[in-house]
Design an enzyme around this catalytic site. Structure first.
Site, PDB file in Angstrom:
ATOM      1  N   TYR A  53       0.820  -1.206   0.000  1.00 16.61           N
ATOM      2  CA  TYR A  53       0.000   0.000   0.000  1.00 16.61           C
ATOM      3  C   TYR A  53       0.861   1.267   0.000  1.00 16.61           C
ATOM      4  CZ  TYR A  53      -3.870  -3.032   1.587  1.00 16.61           C
ATOM      5  OH  TYR A  53      -4.811  -4.022   1.738  1.00 16.61           O
ATOM      6  N   HIS A 111       0.128 -11.827   2.463  1.00 18.99           N
ATOM      7  CA  HIS A 111      -0.884 -11.063   1.735  1.00 18.99           C
ATOM      8  C   HIS A 111      -1.636 -11.881   0.687  1.00 18.99           C
ATOM      9  CE1 HIS A 111      -1.674  -6.608   0.513  1.00 18.99           C
ATOM     10  NE2 HIS A 111      -2.771  -7.321   0.429  1.00 18.99           N
TER      11      HIS A 111
END
Length: 289
Positions: A53, A111
């Site tokens: 991110y 993730h």
């Protein structure tokens, strides 16, 4: 189920608790710090970030500016497949801690499962080591299907505390909403004590979802908006919910879901919206080999 409140938490296999609602910061690089500060003012204590991110430093800045006690916050990050593997994971977690400006993270996730079995297991072993060293309080996974979770069990390794499910975009964690309920994975996780996190439970505001007649009718019935109904559905289903917004008014609105309760008829109508894999709004890599 106990009555929900913004301070509600769920118990994880790690022995720690996780706030039932948190702020997702995916795709928020320009206004992440003020969004987090707004969330903290609204009463959120849980922020879900990730290495990919590229805003871990901004979350850390918000933590320092907030004046809140670190022990009262729950901060998550994740390692994406291209940075997975034993050594890369250890290096990456240490770098994440530096970017956040923190001594530990409350939760760290793999993730996605796209690196393959060998890399997945090496990454999981690295997270266990980092947890044992005190750098991580709890560890888990994201975008994992049942067979990915079973491979951890087959190796005799500890069960993940969390699984985030239905993805929002490439390299993002899963999102769970009435149109993509991922029932086989949810049932497996519930049976094995794994907390389900629903990332952006608003179906990424996909056209037709927030204006769906069933959702709109339920919202009107309770004097709420469609987004609040979908968040409440996730909470009452038992998930940890991570609605994403960079707008202060929406951040507050998304937390204003504790003064009403969906009844059995409401839940039945929302459950009936499930479209399986066809309801996923973007990727859904739970079947990755």
């Amino acid at each position: 189920m106990a009555e929900l409140a913004l301070t509600s938490t769920a118990h994880m296999l790690s022995g720690h608790t996780i706030p039932r609602i948190g702020l997702g910061v995916f795709q928020n690089r320009d206004s992440c710090t003020p969004a987090c500060l707004s969330a903290f003012k609204a009463g959120y204590r849980h922020v879900d970030s990730a290495q990919v991110y590229r805003n871990e430093d901004q979350v850390g800045e918000a933590i320092r500016k907030s004046g809140l006690d670190r022990k009262d916050l729950f901060i998550t990050s994740k390692v994406v497949s291209r940075n997975q593997g034993y050594d890369l994971t250890i290096t990456g977690v240490n770098e994440s801690l530096e970017r956040f400006g923190l001594d530990y993270l409350d939760l760290f996730l793999i993730h996605d499962p796209l690196g393959g079995k060998e890399k997945r297991l090496a990454t999981w072993r690295a997270l266990i080591k980092l947890r044992d060293e005190g750098k991580l309080k709890s560890i888990g996974v994201s975008n994992y299907g049942v067979h990915h979770l079973e491979e951890i069990k087959a190796e005799g390794l500890e069960t993940p505390s969390v699984n985030q499910i239905e993805a929002s975009a490439e390299f993002a964690p899963f999102r769970l909403h009435p149109w993509c309920q991922q029932r086989p994975i949810v049932e497996y996780c519930n049976k094995n004590g794994i907390i389900i996190e629903a990332y952006t439970p608003l179906a990424q505001a996909k056209p037709g979802y927030l204006t769906n007649p069933v959702v709109v009718a339920i919202a009107e019935k309770h004097g709420k908006d469609s987004a609040q109904v979908l968040i409440r559905w996730s909470l009452q289903t038992g998930h940890v919910v991570l609605p994403k917004s960079a707008t202060e008014s929406r951040i507050y609105s998304n937390a204003n879901v504790y003064d009403f309760k969906l009844d059995e008829d409401d839940m039945g109508k929302l459950n009936a919206l499930d479209a399986g894999d066809k309801g996923a709004v973007t990727w859904n890599p739970v079947n990755a080999p």
